[in-house]
Design a protein around this motif. Structure first.
Motif, PDB file in Angstrom:
ATOM      1  N   ALA A  11      21.335  38.232 102.872  1.00  0.00           N
ATOM      2  CA  ALA A  11      22.200  39.279 102.328  1.00  0.00           C
ATOM      3  C   ALA A  11      23.650  39.011 102.726  1.00  0.00           C
ATOM      4  O   ALA A  11      23.930  38.503 103.818  1.00  0.00           O
ATOM      5  CB  ALA A  11      21.758  40.649 102.834  1.00  0.00           C
ATOM      6  N   GLU A  12      24.559  39.343 101.841  1.00  0.00           N
ATOM      7  CA  GLU A  12      25.976  39.012 102.016  1.00  0.00           C
ATOM      8  C   GLU A  12      26.562  39.511 103.340  1.00  0.00           C
ATOM      9  O   GLU A  12      27.373  38.828 103.963  1.00  0.00           O
ATOM     10  CB  GLU A  12      26.781  39.576 100.846  1.00  0.00           C
ATOM     11  CG  GLU A  12      28.182  39.048 100.794  1.00  0.00           C
ATOM     12  CD  GLU A  12      28.902  39.447  99.519  1.00  0.00           C
ATOM     13  OE1 GLU A  12      30.145  39.450  99.551  1.00  0.00           O
ATOM     14  OE2 GLU A  12      28.243  39.740  98.510  1.00  0.00           O
ATOM     15  N   GLU A  13      26.131  40.667 103.796  1.00  0.00           N
ATOM     16  CA  GLU A  13      26.709  41.219 105.031  1.00  0.00           C
ATOM     17  C   GLU A  13      26.324  40.426 106.282  1.00  0.00           C
ATOM     18  O   GLU A  13      26.965  40.550 107.316  1.00  0.00           O
ATOM     19  CB  GLU A  13      26.363  42.700 105.204  1.00  0.00           C
ATOM     20  CG  GLU A  13      24.887  43.014 105.295  1.00  0.00           C
ATOM     21  CD  GLU A  13      24.243  43.337 103.946  1.00  0.00           C
ATOM     22  OE1 GLU A  13      23.134  43.889 103.979  1.00  0.00           O
ATOM     23  OE2 GLU A  13      24.818  43.039 102.890  1.00  0.00           O
ATOM     24  N   ARG A  14      25.297  39.599 106.204  1.00  0.00           N
ATOM     25  CA  ARG A  14      24.875  38.774 107.348  1.00  0.00           C
ATOM     26  C   ARG A  14      25.136  37.281 107.128  1.00  0.00           C
ATOM     27  O   ARG A  14      24.945  36.476 108.017  1.00  0.00           O
ATOM     28  CB  ARG A  14      23.387  38.999 107.617  1.00  0.00           C
ATOM     29  CG  ARG A  14      23.078  40.382 108.145  1.00  0.00           C
ATOM     30  CD  ARG A  14      21.589  40.602 108.383  1.00  0.00           C
ATOM     31  NE  ARG A  14      20.819  40.634 107.144  1.00  0.00           N
ATOM     32  CZ  ARG A  14      20.740  41.680 106.324  1.00  0.00           C
ATOM     33  NH1 ARG A  14      21.405  42.780 106.603  1.00  0.00           N
ATOM     34  NH2 ARG A  14      20.004  41.632 105.226  1.00  0.00           N
ATOM     35  N   LEU A  15      25.601  36.937 105.957  1.00  0.00           N
ATOM     36  CA  LEU A  15      25.746  35.539 105.572  1.00  0.00           C
ATOM     37  C   LEU A  15      26.650  34.736 106.511  1.00  0.00           C
ATOM     38  O   LEU A  15      26.290  33.647 106.964  1.00  0.00           O
ATOM     39  CB  LEU A  15      26.265  35.449 104.136  1.00  0.00           C
ATOM     40  CG  LEU A  15      26.387  34.061 103.544  1.00  0.00           C
ATOM     41  CD1 LEU A  15      25.042  33.359 103.514  1.00  0.00           C
ATOM     42  CD2 LEU A  15      26.966  34.153 102.149  1.00  0.00           C
ATOM     43  N   ASN A  16      27.821  35.245 106.822  1.00  0.00           N
ATOM     44  CA  ASN A  16      28.750  34.504 107.677  1.00  0.00           C
ATOM     45  C   ASN A  16      28.205  34.285 109.083  1.00  0.00           C
ATOM     46  O   ASN A  16      28.433  33.230 109.683  1.00  0.00           O
ATOM     47  CB  ASN A  16      30.114  35.186 107.725  1.00  0.00           C
ATOM     48  CG  ASN A  16      30.885  34.998 106.440  1.00  0.00           C
ATOM     49  OD1 ASN A  16      30.696  34.016 105.716  1.00  0.00           O
ATOM     50  ND2 ASN A  16      31.747  35.954 106.119  1.00  0.00           N
ATOM     51  N   LYS A  17      27.492  35.275 109.616  1.00  0.00           N
ATOM     52  CA  LYS A  17      26.911  35.115 110.951  1.00  0.00           C
ATOM     53  C   LYS A  17      25.846  34.015 110.948  1.00  0.00           C
ATOM     54  O   LYS A  17      25.796  33.187 111.852  1.00  0.00           O
ATOM     55  CB  LYS A  17      26.298  36.429 111.437  1.00  0.00           C
ATOM     56  CG  LYS A  17      27.324  37.476 111.783  1.00  0.00           C
ATOM     57  CD  LYS A  17      26.665  38.756 112.258  1.00  0.00           C
ATOM     58  CE  LYS A  17      27.709  39.799 112.584  1.00  0.00           C
ATOM     59  NZ  LYS A  17      27.115  41.053 113.030  1.00  0.00           N
ATOM     60  N   VAL A  18      25.003  34.005 109.922  1.00  0.00           N
ATOM     61  CA  VAL A  18      23.954  32.985 109.813  1.00  0.00           C
ATOM     62  C   VAL A  18      24.586  31.610 109.641  1.00  0.00           C
ATOM     63  O   VAL A  18      24.207  30.644 110.314  1.00  0.00           O
ATOM     64  CB  VAL A  18      22.982  33.312 108.659  1.00  0.00           C
ATOM     65  CG1 VAL A  18      22.097  32.130 108.328  1.00  0.00           C
ATOM     66  CG2 VAL A  18      22.152  34.537 109.007  1.00  0.00           C
ATOM     67  N   ARG A  19      25.567  31.505 108.760  1.00  0.00           N
ATOM     68  CA  ARG A  19      26.233  30.223 108.527  1.00  0.00           C
ATOM     69  C   ARG A  19      26.895  29.708 109.806  1.00  0.00           C
ATOM     70  O   ARG A  19      26.825  28.515 110.108  1.00  0.00           O
ATOM     71  CB  ARG A  19      27.254  30.369 107.407  1.00  0.00           C
ATOM     72  CG  ARG A  19      27.815  29.039 106.937  1.00  0.00           C
ATOM     73  CD  ARG A  19      28.736  29.198 105.749  1.00  0.00           C
ATOM     74  NE  ARG A  19      27.980  29.628 104.579  1.00  0.00           N
ATOM     75  CZ  ARG A  19      28.443  30.476 103.681  1.00  0.00           C
ATOM     76  NH1 ARG A  19      29.630  31.027 103.801  1.00  0.00           N
ATOM     77  NH2 ARG A  19      27.708  30.794 102.639  1.00  0.00           N
TER      78      ARG A  19
END
Length: 88
Positions: A11-19
């Motif tokens: 989901a977009e709201e967690r994308l940057n953290k995962v990346r």
């Protein structure tokens, strides 16, 4: 040391953290794809970090393991991202 290809649907709201987590361990080769060699210990640490961030009911991360980097063939149509960009 195994060679992994990692893909994700987050989901977009967690994308940057995962990346950001995946960039610490693998080379970013496409928007939702990482790859690289990794020890079992570092892989476990990576997975533990990811489990703290993702929503297991909605997000998914796939780890495809190959025996080593030499036992597979990759063909790219279009531009291939620079595989040396994440080397420190």
């Amino acid at each position: 040391m195994p060679y992994l290809i990692v893909t994700y649907d987050i989901a977009e709201e967690r994308l940057n953290k995962v990346r950001k987590i995946l960039k610490k361990y693998f080379m970013w080769v496409q928007n939702s794809v990482f790859e690289g060699e990794i020890s079992e210990g570092k892989l476990l640490k990576c997975k533990l970090e990811l489990e703290k961030v993702i929503d297991k009911e909605n997000d998914s991360i796939y780890f495809y393991s190959l025996e080593n980097r030499l036992n597979y063939r990759k063909t790219v149509l279009g531009i291939e991202k620079d595989m040396t960009g994440n080397i420190l």
